[in-house]
Motif scaffolding. Structure first.
Motif, PDB file in Angstrom:
ATOM      1  N   LYS A 210      -7.210   8.576  -5.130  1.00 38.33           N
ATOM      2  CA  LYS A 210      -6.417   7.353  -5.020  1.00 38.33           C
ATOM      3  C   LYS A 210      -5.590   7.360  -3.738  1.00 38.33           C
ATOM      4  N   ILE A 211      -4.957   8.505  -3.461  1.00 36.95           N
ATOM      5  CA  ILE A 211      -4.136   8.621  -2.252  1.00 36.95           C
ATOM      6  C   ILE A 211      -5.007   8.457  -1.002  1.00 36.95           C
TER       7      ILE A 211
ATOM      8  N   ILE B 173      -6.245  16.502 -10.851  1.00 38.08           N
ATOM      9  CA  ILE B 173      -5.766  16.565  -9.456  1.00 38.08           C
ATOM     10  C   ILE B 173      -6.645  15.695  -8.561  1.00 38.08           C
ATOM     11  N   LEU B 174      -7.966  15.770  -8.788  1.00 42.47           N
ATOM     12  CA  LEU B 174      -8.911  15.067  -7.922  1.00 42.47           C
ATOM     13  C   LEU B 174      -8.734  13.563  -8.002  1.00 42.47           C
ATOM     14  N   GLN B 175      -8.480  13.029  -9.207  1.00 40.76           N
ATOM     15  CA  GLN B 175      -8.395  11.574  -9.337  1.00 40.76           C
ATOM     16  C   GLN B 175      -7.208  11.016  -8.559  1.00 40.76           C
ATOM     17  N   TYR B 176      -6.089  11.749  -8.522  1.00 35.81           N
ATOM     18  CA  TYR B 176      -4.939  11.283  -7.748  1.00 35.81           C
ATOM     19  C   TYR B 176      -5.168  11.469  -6.245  1.00 35.81           C
ATOM     20  N   ASN B 177      -5.804  12.564  -5.875  1.00 36.75           N
ATOM     21  CA  ASN B 177      -6.110  12.769  -4.458  1.00 36.75           C
ATOM     22  C   ASN B 177      -7.029  11.671  -3.932  1.00 36.75           C
TER      23      ASN B 177
ATOM     24  N   VAL C 287       0.834  -1.196   0.000  1.00 41.19           N
ATOM     25  CA  VAL C 287       0.000   0.000   0.000  1.00 41.19           C
ATOM     26  C   VAL C 287       0.872   1.250   0.000  1.00 41.19           C
ATOM     27  N   GLN C 288       1.927   1.223   0.839  1.00 43.46           N
ATOM     28  CA  GLN C 288       2.834   2.371   0.900  1.00 43.46           C
ATOM     29  C   GLN C 288       3.562   2.574  -0.422  1.00 43.46           C
TER      30      GLN C 288
ATOM     31  N   ASN D 299       3.934   5.342  -5.663  1.00 47.18           N
ATOM     32  CA  ASN D 299       3.780   5.332  -7.119  1.00 47.18           C
ATOM     33  C   ASN D 299       2.766   6.372  -7.567  1.00 47.18           C
ATOM     34  N   VAL D 300       1.656   6.457  -6.820  1.00 49.33           N
ATOM     35  CA  VAL D 300       0.634   7.452  -7.154  1.00 49.33           C
ATOM     36  C   VAL D 300       1.190   8.865  -6.987  1.00 49.33           C
ATOM     37  N   LEU D 301       1.968   9.073  -5.913  1.00 46.75           N
ATOM     38  CA  LEU D 301       2.583  10.385  -5.701  1.00 46.75           C
ATOM     39  C   LEU D 301       3.537  10.727  -6.844  1.00 46.75           C
TER      40      LEU D 301
END
Length: 400
Positions: A221-222, A215-219, A53-54, A59-61
């Motif tokens: 996911k995070i 921006i929203l889609q990555y936020n 998960v980390q 990766n998402v970041l």
């Protein structure tokens, strides 16, 4: 706390391997150890999932950082559109001003034509009222030659004035047609500019929405990964609670066995350095920001010596090896019991780098392992702990 339990459980299991099963009590302990082992496997699975998960979050970041470059390009495009919109607004203002001026000129021209029309109408009415008199009659009615010349000059002046009036009248009529055509063209151009402005505005709105969505889609996911990490932490804490009672019972029995055979090696004083060829101390004992999870105020229970992978690790004091195996976040680990409640721990040993076995007696300064980066680690280093009655203490108080 999580490391403490993993540390305790591995210790108990490793010690258990070296103990003979002589009584029914020992058989009962074996059942407890079996349960502990199963739970430890579950904890390792949770740790592995948490690591994943980390890593997924990282990766998402990273993807978000790449996307931010695209967003910057999008922002530059948006800025360009805003500038284009300003230019269009400027052209609209100029066109409106020009249109107003043309309209005023058209009104002024119409007024002049109307004024001349009234003048010409007055001339026609006068001629109709007094009867038509030709220019030749006027000249022949002269009483003298000088009168003839005066009349001739007057007629020339009247003719020139009439000609000028008629030419101006004609020019103004043509000007009216030109102004009408100009106004129609400028109105069409203005309409086109209004349409262009609307297109730019709609495109600007679309680009802003596109930026927000990126921006929203990555936020999201995070946020989802953070939520999953919290769930795994809760599972881990629950598993630790389940292990607590088992660990306490087993610990009492094992301590009794250990006292029967334990040799005291440590009687006080300073310990030897566990590593010689290290680069620098990368982290000391106490609260810190965790280098992997980023958690602030996380207690660090030892000292980290940054060193090249494969660097020799030495026993800080003589004692009995009670753990020589992988231990959750510590990775490959060696724990030595020096007696009098003093233990030393050596973590993140490289794969194949453990050089001793549980139950083995080692001497102070003896090579026991090699530096690595197993477990939760950001790079090759030795994690060294000193524990007094199982509680972590600052190693600097014991090292030379």
């Amino acid at each position: 706390m999580k490391r403490s339990f993993a540390f305790l459980i591995c210790l108990l299991l490793a010690f258990a391997v070296s103990q003979p099963h002589r009584t029914e009590a020992a058989s009962e302990l074996e059942k407890i150890r079996s349960e502990i082992k199963k739970l430890q496997q579950k904890m390792n699975d949770v740790d592995a999932n948490l690591k994943k998960v980390q890593q997924d979050k990282q990766n998402v970041l990273n993807q978000k950082e790449v996307t931010m470059e695209q967003i910057n390009e999008l922002s530059a495009h948006i800025h360009s559109l805003e500038e284009e919109l300003k230019l269009v607004d400027g052209r609209i203002a100029e066109s409106e001003e020009s249109l107003l001026q043309a309209g005023q000129e058209l009104e002024d021209t119409k007024a002049r034509i109307e004024e001349r029309g009234e003048l010409l109408d007055a001339r026609v009415r006068l001629m109709y009222t007094n009867g038509f008199v030709s220019y030749l009659d006027v000249l022949l009615s002269a009483t003298s030659f000088s009168d003839f010349l005066d009349r001739f000059d007057s007629l020339q002046s009247i003719l020139a004035q009439d000609k000028a009036i008629l030419e101006a009248h004609k020019a103004d009529k043509e000007l009216i047609e030109q102004k009408k055509a100009q106004i129609e063209a400028e109105l069409a151009g203005l309409q086109e500019l209004y349409s262009k402005k609307e297109d730019y505005y709609n495109l600007l709105v679309d680009k802003e929405k596109e930026k927000e969505v990126m921006i929203l889609q990555y936020n999201r996911k995070i946020e989802a990964l953070d939520q999953r990490a919290e769930e795994l932490e809760e599972i881990s804490e629950e598993q630790e609670k389940q292990l607590m009672e088992l660990a306490r019972k087993e610990k009492a029995a094992i301590e009794a066995e250990k006292k029967k055979k334990n040799t005291v090696y440590y009687t006080g004083g300073k310990l030897g350095m566990p590593i010689k060829d290290y680069k620098y101390v990368s982290s000391k004992f106490g609260p810190r920001t965790h280098p992997v999870t980023g958690q602030k105020g996380k207690q660090h229970n030892g000292i980290d010596f940054a060193a090249a992978s494969g660097t020799d690790i030495f026993a800080a004091e003589s004692g009995t090896v009670i753990v020589a195996q992988s231990m959750s976040g510590y990775g490959n680990t060696v724990i030595i019991d020096h007696g009098n409640g003093l233990w030393t721990l050596y973590g993140h040993i490289r794969k194949g780098g453990i050089k001793v076995k549980a139950g083995e007696v080692v001497k102070k300064g003896q090579k026991i392992a090699e530096v690595g980066s197993t477990g939760v680690s950001t790079g090759p280093h030795l994690h060294f702990e000193v524990r007094l009655n199982e509680k972590p203490v600052d190693p600097e108080n014991y090292l030379r």
